[in-house]
Design an enzyme around this catalytic site. Structure first.
Site, PDB file in Angstrom:
ATOM      1  CB  ALA A  20      -0.818  -0.080   1.256  1.00 49.41           C
ATOM      2  CB  CYS A 103      -4.584  -6.227   4.465  1.00 47.16           C
ATOM      3  SG  CYS A 103      -4.212  -4.484   5.225  1.00 47.16           S
ATOM      4  CE  LYS A 142       1.050 -10.890  -0.222  1.00 43.59           C
ATOM      5  NZ  LYS A 142       1.150 -10.492   1.064  1.00 43.59           N
TER       6      LYS A 142
END
Length: 327
Positions: A20, A103, A142
């Site tokens: 990010a 994340c 992912k």
């Protein structure tokens, strides 16, 4: 060492991880030119795509020289996930659509997105199969090995991803609760390789060409996903390819080489985002490019004060001249 993600041919095992605030088209293009087989974009929010947020739509831009590349979407609601994937499929020149299940940042996980999805294999299957059904591009995922040490369910989750029609899966060898602390456990990458029949990427703590070779041999993974080690160091991709091919590689990168690429990065970022945003974003990148060079701490302070492209370039030119006299 080529392999396929559905119908997309990947030339080597080097994969740029989605980061990010970093993996925009300018950065991806540079890493690709240095030899990465596949590059991933920074994640975009499914809701921001659906609501046509301009900043997010700008993030869907893909440069001609970065293929093959993957666009990553995060979300927690199946319906908006599907709509966002359909939009990206139709309006983004990416080759692959990736679903973020790794994340660990609270502002993402509190919305049942990112690594929070790891707690429900059935929901994983439902989301992946639904997105796979409405997109023409290969779908990848992912993920991390689990939510915390008590819920390491990466094998079941990887099998759910494969059963749902995903064409590859990337495994970061940490739990969500670990964030980026501790060490990545690559034994789980090998377990996933043994459990599924789609390409598997391993991710976590890769710093050198030797690390890449060791992890490829230990796990049997098709790809090694690299993030932070590429910051200020795109040469790593070329070094890895050279090492995997010849068993040796050029280790020393000259300051002049670093400055040439740093300026190139700045120019491409300016073309992408305009001078003001490019200079602000490049402050961090410049610090990475000059890290370890003699006198870099003082030069970093000067670079952080710059507000224009020419200001930054001027500092680098003066620094290069000073270094040449110091040698």
């Amino acid at each position: 060492m080529t392999y396929k993600i559905k119908d997309i041919t990947i030339d080597n095992p080097i994969v740029l991880a989605p980061m990010a605030g970093v993996c925009n088209a300018a950065f991806r293009s540079i890493i690709k030119r240095f030899g990465a087989g596949l590059v991933y974009a920074e994640m975009v929010s499914d809701k921001a795509v659906v609501y046509q947020n301009k900043k997010t739509l700008d993030m869907l831009y893909v440069a001609e020289d970065e293929h093959p590349m993957a666009m990553q979407i995060f979300g927690g609601d199946k319906e908006t996930f599907i709509e966002a994937a359909k939009f990206v499929d139709a309006n983004c020149d990416c080759d692959i659509i990736d679903i973020n299940m790794g994340c660990p940042v609270p502002k993402v996980t509190k919305n049942e997105a990112g690594a929070k999805l790891l707690l429900d294999s059935d929901k994983i299957y439902d989301i992946v199969s639904s997105i796979n059904a409405v997109t023409s591009k290969p779908v990848t995922v992912k993920m991390r090995i689990g939510w915390n040490a008590d819920t390491i369910n990466v094998i079941n989750n990887a099998k759910a991803v494969e059963a749902a029609g995903a064409s590859a899966v990337a495994i970061h060898g940490r739990t969500a609760k670990q964030m980026y602390t501790g060490k990545a456990d690559w034994s789980y990458v090998k377990q996933v390789v043994d459990a599924v029949n789609i390409p598997v990427f391993g991710n976590g703590d890769i710093k050198t060409p030797e690390d890449v070779k060791q992890r490829l041999e230990e796990t049997g993974a098709q790809g090694i996903m690299i993030g932070r080690a590429f910051l200020g160091n795109p040469w790593l991709a070329a070094q890895i390819n050279e090492y995997l091919t010849t068993g040796t590689y050029r280790k020393k990168i000259s300051p002049t080489e670093k400055f040439i690429v740093a300026k190139e990065h700045l120019r491409e970022l300016k073309a992408l985002k305009g001078e003001h945003l490019a200079v602000l974003e490049m402050r961090g990148h410049m610090a990475w490019y000059i890290k370890g060079l003699k006198g870099s701490s003082r030069v970093k302070e000067l670079l952080m004060q710059q507000k224009t492209e020419q200001g930054m370039i001027g500092i680098l030119d003066e620094y290069e001249e000073w270094l040449s006299k110091e040698d």
